[in-house]
Design a protein around this motif. Structure first.
Motif, PDB file in Angstrom:
ATOM      1  N   VAL A  52       1.109  -1.001   0.216  1.00  0.00           N
ATOM      2  CA  VAL A  52      -0.292   0.342   0.053  1.00  0.00           C
ATOM      3  C   VAL A  52       0.919   1.447   0.041  1.00  0.00           C
ATOM      4  N   ARG A  53       1.630   1.746   0.996  1.00  0.00           N
ATOM      5  CA  ARG A  53       3.112   2.412   0.774  1.00  0.00           C
ATOM      6  C   ARG A  53       3.525   2.508  -0.755  1.00  0.00           C
ATOM      7  N   HIS A  56       0.616   4.245  -3.004  1.00  0.00           N
ATOM      8  CA  HIS A  56       0.584   5.211  -2.673  1.00  0.00           C
ATOM      9  C   HIS A  56       1.727   5.798  -3.763  1.00  0.00           C
ATOM     10  N   GLU A  57       3.154   5.801  -3.337  1.00  0.00           N
ATOM     11  CA  GLU A  57       4.411   6.300  -3.498  1.00  0.00           C
ATOM     12  C   GLU A  57       3.661   6.790  -4.967  1.00  0.00           C
ATOM     13  N   THR A  59       1.567   6.038  -7.114  1.00  0.00           N
ATOM     14  CA  THR A  59       0.583   6.287  -8.175  1.00  0.00           C
ATOM     15  C   THR A  59      -0.548   7.448  -7.378  1.00  0.00           C
ATOM     16  N   GLY A  60      -0.716   7.737  -6.117  1.00  0.00           N
ATOM     17  CA  GLY A  60      -1.005   8.516  -6.150  1.00  0.00           C
ATOM     18  C   GLY A  60      -2.363   7.403  -5.257  1.00  0.00           C
ATOM     19  N   LEU A  61      -2.496   6.301  -5.123  1.00  0.00           N
ATOM     20  CA  LEU A  61      -3.678   5.932  -5.295  1.00  0.00           C
ATOM     21  C   LEU A  61      -4.056   5.290  -4.026  1.00  0.00           C
ATOM     22  N   VAL A  62      -4.679   5.323  -2.611  1.00  0.00           N
ATOM     23  CA  VAL A  62      -4.510   4.774  -1.306  1.00  0.00           C
ATOM     24  C   VAL A  62      -5.518   3.902  -1.825  1.00  0.00           C
ATOM     25  N   TRP A  96      -9.927   1.363  -3.577  1.00  0.00           N
ATOM     26  CA  TRP A  96      -9.350   1.949  -3.573  1.00  0.00           C
ATOM     27  C   TRP A  96      -9.698   3.320  -3.684  1.00  0.00           C
ATOM     28  N   SER A  97      -9.297   4.738  -2.873  1.00  0.00           N
ATOM     29  CA  SER A  97      -9.489   5.998  -3.471  1.00  0.00           C
ATOM     30  C   SER A  97      -8.499   6.616  -3.927  1.00  0.00           C
ATOM     31  N   GLY A  98      -8.718   7.949  -5.088  1.00  0.00           N
ATOM     32  CA  GLY A  98      -7.912   8.858  -5.365  1.00  0.00           C
ATOM     33  C   GLY A  98      -7.450   8.460  -6.612  1.00  0.00           C
ATOM     34  N   ARG A 103       3.411  10.229  -9.795  1.00  0.00           N
ATOM     35  CA  ARG A 103       3.968  10.520  -8.943  1.00  0.00           C
ATOM     36  C   ARG A 103       5.733  10.707  -8.492  1.00  0.00           C
TER      37      ARG A 103
END
Length: 148
Positions: A52-53, A56-57, A59-62, A96-98, A103
């Protein structure tokens, strides 16, 4: 020491597409190839946290760790930054969200949603195997690479 890494197949089932990255032309490994969001585990970090880290790092998705499902495991005898081998645990998620964005433009040239019927090439071979297996609804499987 064997390197531990995690990758994530983000599958938008409603649009039948997956999120892919294209490695930059100056990447240490597979420059210009398509890949899954993926990265190395930090010391003491559970592999789900790595997944998950890194998602996010890059693609920005959470995504929440509990949304991850085991899709594939890759065990390589060596890698560019892992001369003693690596294990990559590939997860999938449909939650996911975002909004997806690149990024890490110094590492990747593109982050994009791709229809599952039009996967681009060239693709990192082990990631391609993991994604193809997942899309075929196969149970989690294992790829062994570079071992005699």
């Amino acid at each position: 020491m064997t390197l531990l890494a995690a990758a994530v197949i983000v599958h938008d089932r409603a649009a039948d597409r997956v999120l892919l990255i294209r490695r930059g032309d100056h990447a240490k490994f597979a420059p210009g190839h398509w890949d899954l969001p993926c990265g190395k585990s930090d010391p003491g970090e559970p592999v789900t946290t790595t997944a998950v880290r890194e998602l996010h790092e890059e693609t920005g998705l959470v995504a929440a760790p509990e949304s991850l499902r085991l899709a594939h495991v890759i065990h390589g005898a060596w890698g560019v930054e892992s001369p003693n081998g690596f294990v990559t645990v590939v997860f999938s998620t449909t939650a996911w969200s975002g909004t997806a964005e690149n990024r890490e433009p110094a590492k990747h040239s593109t982050v994009t949603w791709t229809p599952v019927t039009a996967l681009p090439t060239p693709f990192v071979p082990s990631s391609s195997t993991a994604l193809t297996s997942y899309l075929a609804s196969s149970p989690p499987s294992l790829t062994i690479r570079g071992w005699d």
